[in-house]
Write an enzyme that holds these catalytic residues in place. Sequence first.
Site, PDB file in Angstrom:
ATOM      1  CB  SER A   1      -0.935   0.007   1.210  1.00 19.00           C
ATOM      2  OG  SER A   1      -0.178   0.147   2.402  1.00 19.00           O
ATOM      3  CG  HIS A   2       2.126   3.443   2.595  1.00 20.29           C
ATOM      4  ND1 HIS A   2       1.003   2.763   2.992  1.00 20.29           N
ATOM      5  CD2 HIS A   2       1.882   4.744   2.833  1.00 20.29           C
ATOM      6  CE1 HIS A   2       0.128   3.614   3.472  1.00 20.29           C
ATOM      7  NE2 HIS A   2       0.627   4.820   3.389  1.00 20.29           N
TER       8      HIS A   2
ATOM      9  CG  PHE B   1      -0.970  -0.298  13.761  1.00 22.50           C
ATOM     10  CD1 PHE B   1      -1.612   0.568  14.624  1.00 22.50           C
ATOM     11  CD2 PHE B   1      -0.221  -1.344  14.298  1.00 22.50           C
ATOM     12  CE1 PHE B   1      -1.532   0.399  16.002  1.00 22.50           C
ATOM     13  CE2 PHE B   1      -0.120  -1.520  15.676  1.00 22.50           C
ATOM     14  CZ  PHE B   1      -0.781  -0.635  16.528  1.00 22.50           C
TER      15      PHE B   1
ATOM     16  NE  ARG C   1     -10.534   8.172   2.172  1.00 22.69           N
ATOM     17  CZ  ARG C   1     -11.763   8.352   2.641  1.00 22.69           C
ATOM     18  NH1 ARG C   1     -12.075   7.932   3.852  1.00 22.69           N
ATOM     19  NH2 ARG C   1     -12.681   8.961   1.924  1.00 22.69           N
TER      20      ARG C   1
ATOM     21  CG  ASP D   1      -7.306  -2.675   3.416  1.00 26.55           C
ATOM     22  OD1 ASP D   1      -6.676  -2.899   2.366  1.00 26.55           O
ATOM     23  OD2 ASP D   1      -6.855  -2.910   4.550  1.00 26.55           O
TER      24      ASP D   1
HETATM   25  P1  NDP Z   1      -1.850  -3.011   9.389  1.00 34.21           P
HETATM   26  O1  NDP Z   1      -3.181  -3.073  10.008  1.00 34.21           O
HETATM   27  O2  NDP Z   1      -1.559  -3.808   8.171  1.00 34.21           O
HETATM   28  O3  NDP Z   1      -0.767  -3.343  10.533  1.00 34.21           O
HETATM   29  C1  NDP Z   1       0.561  -3.265  10.227  1.00 34.21           C
HETATM   30  C2  NDP Z   1       1.417  -3.495  11.443  1.00 34.21           C
HETATM   31  O4  NDP Z   1       0.931  -4.550  12.273  1.00 34.21           O
HETATM   32  C3  NDP Z   1       2.786  -3.927  10.983  1.00 34.21           C
HETATM   33  O5  NDP Z   1       3.729  -3.510  11.916  1.00 34.21           O
HETATM   34  C4  NDP Z   1       2.609  -5.444  10.927  1.00 34.21           C
HETATM   35  O6  NDP Z   1       3.834  -6.145  10.919  1.00 34.21           O
HETATM   36  C5  NDP Z   1       1.813  -5.694  12.189  1.00 34.21           C
HETATM   37  N1  NDP Z   1       0.981  -6.889  12.115  1.00 34.21           N
HETATM   38  C6  NDP Z   1       0.050  -7.181  11.192  1.00 34.21           C
HETATM   39  N2  NDP Z   1      -0.509  -8.372  11.450  1.00 34.21           N
HETATM   40  C7  NDP Z   1       0.089  -8.858  12.557  1.00 34.21           C
HETATM   41  C8  NDP Z   1      -0.044 -10.057  13.321  1.00 34.21           C
HETATM   42  N3  NDP Z   1      -0.921 -10.993  13.001  1.00 34.21           N
HETATM   43  N4  NDP Z   1       0.753 -10.218  14.406  1.00 34.21           N
HETATM   44  C9  NDP Z   1       1.645  -9.267  14.743  1.00 34.21           C
HETATM   45  N5  NDP Z   1       1.822  -8.104  14.065  1.00 34.21           N
HETATM   46  C10 NDP Z   1       1.059  -7.905  12.981  1.00 34.21           C
HETATM   47  O7  NDP Z   1      -1.426  -1.498   9.052  1.00 34.21           O
HETATM   48  P2  NDP Z   1      -2.278  -0.332   8.430  1.00 34.21           P
HETATM   49  O8  NDP Z   1      -2.996  -0.810   7.217  1.00 34.21           O
HETATM   50  O9  NDP Z   1      -3.030   0.368   9.478  1.00 34.21           O
HETATM   51  O10 NDP Z   1      -1.066   0.643   7.963  1.00 34.21           O
HETATM   52  C11 NDP Z   1      -0.214   0.237   6.914  1.00 34.21           C
HETATM   53  C12 NDP Z   1       0.780   1.341   6.627  1.00 34.21           C
HETATM   54  O11 NDP Z   1       0.113   2.515   6.239  1.00 34.21           O
HETATM   55  C13 NDP Z   1       1.689   1.742   7.797  1.00 34.21           C
HETATM   56  O12 NDP Z   1       3.028   1.664   7.333  1.00 34.21           O
HETATM   57  C14 NDP Z   1       1.322   3.183   8.097  1.00 34.21           C
HETATM   58  O13 NDP Z   1       2.416   4.022   8.469  1.00 34.21           O
HETATM   59  C15 NDP Z   1       0.800   3.620   6.751  1.00 34.21           C
HETATM   60  N6  NDP Z   1      -0.099   4.772   6.888  1.00 34.21           N
HETATM   61  C16 NDP Z   1       0.440   6.006   6.670  1.00 34.21           C
HETATM   62  C17 NDP Z   1      -0.337   7.116   6.779  1.00 34.21           C
HETATM   63  C18 NDP Z   1       0.291   8.460   6.574  1.00 34.21           C
HETATM   64  O14 NDP Z   1      -0.320   9.455   6.847  1.00 34.21           O
HETATM   65  N7  NDP Z   1       1.501   8.558   6.129  1.00 34.21           N
HETATM   66  C19 NDP Z   1      -1.766   7.038   7.124  1.00 34.21           C
HETATM   67  C20 NDP Z   1      -2.203   5.699   7.406  1.00 34.21           C
HETATM   68  C21 NDP Z   1      -1.397   4.598   7.288  1.00 34.21           C
HETATM   69  P3  NDP Z   1       4.370  -6.709   9.479  1.00 34.21           P
HETATM   70  O15 NDP Z   1       4.761  -5.508   8.689  1.00 34.21           O
HETATM   71  O16 NDP Z   1       5.518  -7.598   9.810  1.00 34.21           O
HETATM   72  O17 NDP Z   1       3.221  -7.437   8.861  1.00 34.21           O
END
Ligand code: NDP
Length: 346
Positions: free
Chosen positions: A52-53, A184, A191, A193
């Site tokens: 996504s990023h 996260f 959004r 998703d």
């Molecule tokens: P997710 O809900 O996908 O969660 C991601 C985090 O949770 C990661 O650190 C991931 O580790 C960990 N994780 C996921 N599943 C598990 C699990 N089963 N057990 C343990 N840890 C888990 O993230 P989002 O979709 O909310 O966000 C994704 C990205 O979007 C982020 O990098 C965020 O910074 C970015 N974002 C940026 C914004 C901005 O303004 N710049 C705004 C919103 C989001 P792993 O990576 O190892 O899977």
Amino acid sequence: MAGHDHASDITISEAEARALALDFLIADGLGRAQAEAMAETLVKAQRDGCKSHGLQRLPGTRDTMAHPRFNRAADPQPEMVTPAMIRIDAGYGFSVLAAKRGLPLLIAQAQSLGIAVLAVQNGFHSTALWPVVEEIAEAGLAAMSMNPTHDWVAPAGGSKGILGTNPLAFAWPRADQPPYVFDFATTAAARADIALYRNEGRTLPEGWGLDRDGSPSTDPAAVLAGAMLPFGGHKGSALATMIELMAGPFIGDRTSAQSAAFDQGASAAPLHGELIIAFNPAVFGNTSGTDAAETVLNGIRDQGARLPGERRHAARAQSAQCGIALPRALHARILSLMPQTPSRLP
Ligand code: NDP
């Protein structure tokens, strides 16, 4: 040299991915330092399977750079407000160059003082936050990073958007292995998703959002037009509020509502501040990888639960071995948006 794996993806080397992103950004007139910083962070996300990023964000950089206030030539320089507080004005360019340039001073000050704060101001779109906290933890420090976005999110118990998707990232250094890192958004779902559910004609799980009237909805289009919801009810709502306050008014920058108002229909990425805090565990007499910290982290793994970051590191190892996977359609789209096709790419 680019290779092929299966029909929908191609694989390219890290150098090729970087060149692709750099050529794309420079072709649109972005200054070299900004382009290099943005290319680096998007390629890291693509390499680590954070799609996504990753390079999927390249086409959208066009919309952000088309904002009348976007500054392609921004040249941010850090400024020490107090020994523990560093400010860097992204100057209406992308946040990533400002964050990158502020990190050496942040790390040095946290190492000597025990804690230091970096406020990035007036930057468009921080992208994924984990690369920054991971880099700080690789220097032996713990770190947090957060920023507001646009006011797409209603508070738990509320009816309309006032908070951002407000991501939070944290990193903890470990002695002989990669740092513990999570990153996260504070929403129930991303959004992107929700847009995916809409495109696939699916209904959303309960609790992801509200329609325009503030009523709970499982219709993705209605939620995109209405408001998203935080994860974890009042708990996620309060965390998102903390981020709104600390990476907005605390550092003299915009709230998510102010960022959305600034957009004026340009469909640019949010323009926001970013708060990055670095902590030196050694100052309180602990060193990274102390027994107690390792007991906590290993105790999680020993139960069969995975640590955040594990999937990312597995993807990183896979990319190192086989190259970076890129959807063929995305690759074609990126090339089609560029004035000329660089000959080194397939
Ligand atoms: P997710 O809900 O996908 O969660 C991601 C985090 O949770 C990661 O650190 C991931 O580790 C960990 N994780 C996921 N599943 C598990 C699990 N089963 N057990 C343990 N840890 C888990 O993230 P989002 O979709 O909310 O966000 C994704 C990205 O979007 C982020 O990098 C965020 O910074 C970015 N974002 C940026 C914004 C901005 O303004 N710049 C705004 C919103 C989001 P792993 O990576 O190892 O899977």
